[in-house]
Design a protein around this motif. Structure first.
Motif, short mmCIF file in Angstrom:
data_model
loop_
_atom_site.label_atom_id
_atom_site.label_comp_id
_atom_site.label_asym_id
_atom_site.label_seq_id
_atom_site.Cartn_x
_atom_site.Cartn_y
_atom_site.Cartn_z
N TYR A 143 40.03 38.65 44.24
CA TYR A 143 38.93 39.59 44.14
C TYR A 143 38.68 40.05 42.71
O TYR A 143 37.71 40.76 42.43
N SER A 193 35.02 37.92 43.63
CA SER A 193 34.52 39.28 43.85
C SER A 193 33.21 39.25 44.63
O SER A 193 32.99 40.04 45.56
N THR A 224 38.82 38.84 51.18
CA THR A 224 40.02 39.49 50.64
C THR A 224 41.19 39.32 51.59
O THR A 224 42.32 39.02 51.17
N SER A 226 44.79 38.74 43.91
CA SER A 226 44.38 38.74 45.32
C SER A 226 45.17 39.80 46.07
O SER A 226 46.06 40.45 45.51
N LEU A 227 44.84 39.96 47.33
CA LEU A 227 45.53 40.96 48.16
C LEU A 227 47.01 40.66 48.25
O LEU A 227 47.83 41.57 48.39
N ASN A 282 33.81 38.13 48.29
CA ASN A 282 34.39 39.19 49.10
C ASN A 282 33.33 40.20 49.54
O ASN A 282 33.39 40.74 50.64
#
Length: 222
Positions: A145, A128, A139, A180-181, A131
């Motif tokens: 994140y 986090s 990210t 995560s993304l 990012n």
């Protein structure tokens, strides 16, 4: 030509490789009970599971005119599908059938299980911070994140032949996963929490002297 004494070694290698890469069931438990409770009727409280996971349905009421102009109401309910609630149902079902009660003979009493608590939250982690420092570039690169944390609590209640309450036990479990993304699903986190909760519950049930006496009495009768 392959020598004859090489054939057993090749067969052993192929068998070992197939076992090594065999896919285990998602609903495999981290324990194996050496003994089980006597045969019981088993029930799963699906309504409580739906409420715990906030899986609601729509209730439809229709009025029907029968013989003699008598009107009747007919209700039907359609539940909303939720994979986490369905996973919870299957975990309880397989636990009761494969680990909790034995088979054969007349059922002695009953057991009911449900999920009485479910909570999912996200926590900040090192990713986090990274990012934020990279203005979101981390990210896009797939750096986690957040950390997903899922807590569940399962409950099992036992009743005798006269449907009188005997005892109940609860088990708690927590599952974690980096989010995560490109990996946002928390279904596996819920499964991890369910396995730990059932492991905790199973330990308490299998050390309950009341249920053990019931098992011993059943064994003496047989």
């Amino acid at each position: 030509m392959i020598k004859r004494y090489h054939i057993p070694a090749i067969l052993f290698f192929l068998l070992y490789t197939s076992l090594l890469f065999a896919q285990k069931s998602v609903y495999t438990f981290p324990f194996e009970n050496t003994y089980k409770l006597p045969p019981m009727e088993t029930f799963i409280n699906t309504e409580e599971i739906a409420s715990t996971y906030q899986t609601y349905g729509n209730l439809y009421t229709t009025e029907i005119t029968g013989l003699g102009d008598e009107s009747m109401e007919q209700n039907s309910i359609t539940m909303i599908s939720d994979v986490k609630a369905m996973d919870a149902f299957h975990f309880l079902k397989f636990y009761m059938e494969e680990q909790l009660v034995g088979t054969g003979g007349e059922p002695a009493g009953s057991a009911e299980m449900s999920i009485i608590y479910f909570h999912e939250k996200y926590r900040f982690n090192v990713g986090s911070v990274l990012n934020v420092l990279t203005f979101g570039l981390g990210t896009l690169m797939g750096i986690p994140y957040a950390t997903s944390v899922t807590d569940v609590e399962v409950e099992a209640s036992f009743f005798n032949d006269a449907n009188q309450f005997m005892t109940s036990h609860r088990g708690v479990g927590r599952g974690k996963k980096l989010v995560s993304l490109y990996s946002t699903s928390t279904r596996v986190t819920n499964q991890k929490a369910l396995k730990k909760a059932l492991n905790d519950l199973n330990t308490k049930i299998m050390s309950d002297s009341t249920l053990l006496k019931t098992q011993s009495a059943e064994a003496d009768i047989q």
